[in-house]
Design a protein around this motif. Structure first.
Motif, PDB file in Angstrom:
ATOM      1  N   PHE A 252      41.029  27.929  44.335  1.00 21.60           N
ATOM      2  CA  PHE A 252      42.329  28.099  43.699  1.00 21.60           C
ATOM      3  C   PHE A 252      42.111  28.311  42.204  1.00 21.60           C
ATOM      4  CE2 PHE A 252      42.662  25.198  47.263  1.00 21.60           C
ATOM      5  CZ  PHE A 252      43.673  25.762  48.027  1.00 21.60           C
ATOM      6  N   LEU A 253      42.912  29.165  41.623  1.00 23.37           N
ATOM      7  CA  LEU A 253      42.822  29.430  40.188  1.00 23.37           C
ATOM      8  C   LEU A 253      44.221  29.421  39.600  1.00 23.37           C
ATOM      9  CD1 LEU A 253      40.992  30.178  37.778  1.00 23.37           C
ATOM     10  CD2 LEU A 253      41.433  32.587  38.337  1.00 23.37           C
ATOM     11  N   TYR A 254      44.403  28.602  38.567  1.00 19.35           N
ATOM     12  CA  TYR A 254      45.682  28.534  37.854  1.00 19.35           C
ATOM     13  C   TYR A 254      45.443  29.032  36.437  1.00 19.35           C
ATOM     14  CZ  TYR A 254      50.331  26.845  36.692  1.00 19.35           C
ATOM     15  OH  TYR A 254      51.651  26.767  36.327  1.00 19.35           O
ATOM     16  N   ASP A 255      46.064  30.148  36.102  1.00 19.73           N
ATOM     17  CA  ASP A 255      45.829  30.838  34.831  1.00 19.73           C
ATOM     18  C   ASP A 255      47.032  30.651  33.913  1.00 19.73           C
ATOM     19  OD1 ASP A 255      45.268  32.529  32.756  1.00 19.73           O
ATOM     20  OD2 ASP A 255      44.618  34.191  34.011  1.00 19.73           O
ATOM     21  N   LEU A 256      46.807  29.903  32.825  1.00 18.41           N
ATOM     22  CA  LEU A 256      47.865  29.645  31.850  1.00 18.41           C
ATOM     23  C   LEU A 256      47.743  30.541  30.624  1.00 18.41           C
ATOM     24  CD1 LEU A 256      47.774  25.746  32.022  1.00 18.41           C
ATOM     25  CD2 LEU A 256      49.458  27.264  33.069  1.00 18.41           C
TER      26      LEU A 256
ATOM     27  N   THR B 178      51.501  34.187  42.495  1.00 17.29           N
ATOM     28  CA  THR B 178      52.348  34.365  41.317  1.00 17.29           C
ATOM     29  C   THR B 178      51.445  34.860  40.198  1.00 17.29           C
ATOM     30  OG1 THR B 178      52.012  32.162  40.362  1.00 17.29           O
ATOM     31  CG2 THR B 178      53.698  32.362  42.089  1.00 17.29           C
TER      32      THR B 178
ATOM     33  N   GLU C 135      50.479  33.420  37.744  1.00 13.08           N
ATOM     34  CA  GLU C 135      49.601  32.340  37.290  1.00 13.08           C
ATOM     35  C   GLU C 135      48.657  31.822  38.378  1.00 13.08           C
ATOM     36  OE1 GLU C 135      52.977  32.021  37.182  1.00 13.08           O
ATOM     37  OE2 GLU C 135      53.286  32.679  35.100  1.00 13.08           O
ATOM     38  N   PHE C 136      49.036  31.951  39.655  1.00  7.27           N
ATOM     39  CA  PHE C 136      48.337  31.235  40.721  1.00  7.27           C
ATOM     40  C   PHE C 136      47.732  32.191  41.749  1.00  7.27           C
ATOM     41  CE2 PHE C 136      48.370  28.792  44.766  1.00  7.27           C
ATOM     42  CZ  PHE C 136      47.446  27.819  44.394  1.00  7.27           C
ATOM     43  N   THR C 137      46.410  32.002  41.989  1.00 10.78           N
ATOM     44  CA  THR C 137      45.685  32.810  42.963  1.00 10.78           C
ATOM     45  C   THR C 137      44.914  31.901  43.902  1.00 10.78           C
ATOM     46  OG1 THR C 137      45.412  34.596  41.350  1.00 10.78           O
ATOM     47  CG2 THR C 137      43.960  34.634  43.267  1.00 10.78           C
TER      48      THR C 137
ATOM     49  N   THR D 229      46.908  36.964  44.793  1.00  9.26           N
ATOM     50  CA  THR D 229      47.630  36.393  43.651  1.00  9.26           C
ATOM     51  C   THR D 229      49.071  36.178  44.066  1.00  9.26           C
ATOM     52  OG1 THR D 229      46.155  37.453  42.065  1.00  9.26           O
ATOM     53  CG2 THR D 229      48.293  36.720  41.249  1.00  9.26           C
TER      54      THR D 229
ATOM     55  N   GLY E 258      40.365  25.697  37.695  1.00  5.22           N
ATOM     56  CA  GLY E 258      39.892  26.139  38.999  1.00  5.22           C
ATOM     57  C   GLY E 258      39.487  24.974  39.877  1.00  5.22           C
TER      58      GLY E 258
ATOM     59  N   LYS F 210      42.418  28.086  31.773  1.00  6.23           N
ATOM     60  CA  LYS F 210      42.338  28.288  33.222  1.00  6.23           C
ATOM     61  C   LYS F 210      41.821  27.004  33.874  1.00  6.23           C
ATOM     62  CE  LYS F 210      41.356  33.239  32.903  1.00  6.23           C
ATOM     63  NZ  LYS F 210      40.372  34.312  33.200  1.00  6.23           N
TER      64      LYS F 210
END
Length: 462
Positions: free
Chosen positions: A262-266, A173, A175-177, A171, A272, A270
């Motif tokens: 990639f995963l962007y979690d808001l 940040t 938000e970003f993994t 991870t 992916g 989400k």
């Protein structure tokens, strides 16, 4: 201590896994059945992470959503297949002067029920996650009765894969993994079909006589007439008897690839994105023949099979106790153009054409938590076949477009969740009109069928 114990359990499970039959039908011959919780949503949440250790297969960046410590997911899918052919004019064009219907039946139910297990493990430690999955991402199994009218195209076709997928996520940040994985994949295959012994004899005798006639000074027309007469004289008994034998090719291989996600979690939303590389299998095997009047000898054989690359994009949004998800999956099936079998003996190479097209799958699903312990799931998917033309569809895998309709549930026992799912796959009509490599046998007809999948798994954190 927890990590060591869990890995010991995983190794023991691998021994059980490798003894279970895995080949089944997916679009092409892909298998997405690596998560029962995601099956209930028609795999519409695969790209954004499944919420348990099965995210190893779908998107290793999904490790970010797991609890710290050990996460284990063990599951099994039972796949029930009905797939039946109806003949509509299959023809034997040998000898060319007297074409006739191919004797035989419709082959019975070519579908082979299968059990597909999997096991995934992830150890989560803060911003990092380490995991491994053991599963079967591709498989095929069709088998017809011996008198099937399409037997010269195929009788039994089997492909079994086992994939070991160590993975890592970080991870970057809040938000970003990003997650990456290595794939070590074994493949074993068996292909059988009937052999027209008279036609095989005629082809060999004709070629030899034609060469001799040309060497003696005859022009092509005269040499062809001489060769045809000689072949008929040498092979007439086998031709008239309609003698048949069988050919079997078996082999295995190990190939390597990678995957990245990639995963962007808001928060409530989400997004992916995943990519899984193709894998090239260089298969070494054996070709064996039975009841072929000593015309063809057993020999070593080799071929290459390209496992396609895939890419997916997904989005999910939560509304309190409910959520929806949408996923698009692209599969590069065009890499499967043909199978060319090269033999160590002096027989000619054998080529089986596929000429598949790239394909898309669109999945929409959701869930609703009716109580803290119980989550209900549902999904719908449109799964495009890589085979869109009747002339390119064969009896080994008469694939067609399919529609997935799924239901599922998860019951949380506190650290352990029991997941159940059911899927019904409605298959489109699959017409076949295909000639053998030598263009002397035409199989023509239509397939009807359906597929039912029942899955059960356990997901635990400890």
């Amino acid at each position: 201590m927890r990590v060591s114990s869990s890995w010991c359990t995983l190794v023991a499970l691998l021994g059980t896994f490798t003894m279970v039959s895995t080949p089944v039908w997916g679009a092409g011959f892909a298998l997405q059945e690596q998560s029962v919780s995601s099956l209930g949503r028609a795999f519409s949440n695969g790209s954004v992470g499944t919420g348990d250790a099965s995210t190893v297969f779908f998107n290793p960046a999904g490790f970010a959503d797991l609890e710290d410590g050990s996460n284990l997911n063990i599951g099994i899918n039972q796949i029930l297949v009905t797939f039946e052919f109806e003949n509509d004019g299959s023809t034997n064009n040998f000898p060319p002067s007297a074409p006739s219907p191919i004797a035989g039946g419709d082959g019975g139910n070519a579908g082979q029920d299968a059990t597909v297990p999997y096991v995934h493990y992830v150890y989560k430690m803060g911003d990092m996650g380490f995991g491994v999955g053991i599963y079967s991402p591709y498989g095929l199994s069709t088998k017809y009765k011996d008198d099937f009218v399409g037997r010269f195209h195929g009788l039994e076709s089997g492909i079994t894969t086992i994939n070991i997928n160590p993975s890592f996520s970080y991870t970057i940040t809040p938000e970003f993994t990003v997650g990456v994985g290595l794939n070590v994949q074994t493949l074993s295959a068996i292909l059988t079909k009937a052999v027209d012994v008279g036609a095989a004899c005629y082809a060999g005798a004709y070629e030899q006589a034609f060469i001799q006639a040309r060497q003696a000074g005859q022009d092509e027309t005269a040499a062809a007439t001489t060769a045809a007469t000689a072949a008929q004289n040498n092979c007439g008994t086998l031709i008239n008897a309609k003698a048949e034998g069988t050919a079997e090719v078996t082999g295995d291989s190990t190939g390597y690839g990678f995957n990245i996600g990639f995963l962007y979690d808001l928060g409530e939303t989400k997004i992916g994105l995943t990519y899984r590389s193709g894998i090239e299998h260089n298969i070494d095997g054996k070709a064996k023949y039975k009841d072929v009047a000593n015309l063809i000898e057993d020999t070593d054989a080799k071929t290459s099979v390209s496992i396609p690359a895939t890419a997916s994009l997904g989005v999910a949004h939560e509304f309190g106790d409910a959520g929806v998800s949408f996923d698009i999956l692209y599969t590069q099936w065009s890499v499967l153009d043909e199978l060319k079998f090269e033999f160590d003996s002096d027989q000619d190479d054998s080529i089986e054409k596929f000429e598949w097209e790239n394909a898309m799958k669109y999945s929409l699903g959701g869930h609703y938590r009716v109580m803290p312990e119980l989550d209900l799931r549902f999904g719908l998917a449109l799964d495009q076949s890589p085979i869109q033309e009747t002339e390119k569809r064969g009896v080994r895998l008469p694939d067609t477009d399919r529609t997935w309709m799924t239901l599922g549930s998860g019951y949380d026992l506190g650290g352990v969740e029991i997941n159940f799912a059911y899927a019904y796959l409605a298959l489109g009509d699959a017409k076949v009109e295909r000639l053998t490599e030598g263009e002397d046998k035409l199989v023509k007809g239509e397939y009807e069928g359906s597929i039912h999948i029942v899955g059960l798994d356990v997901a635990a954190n400890f």
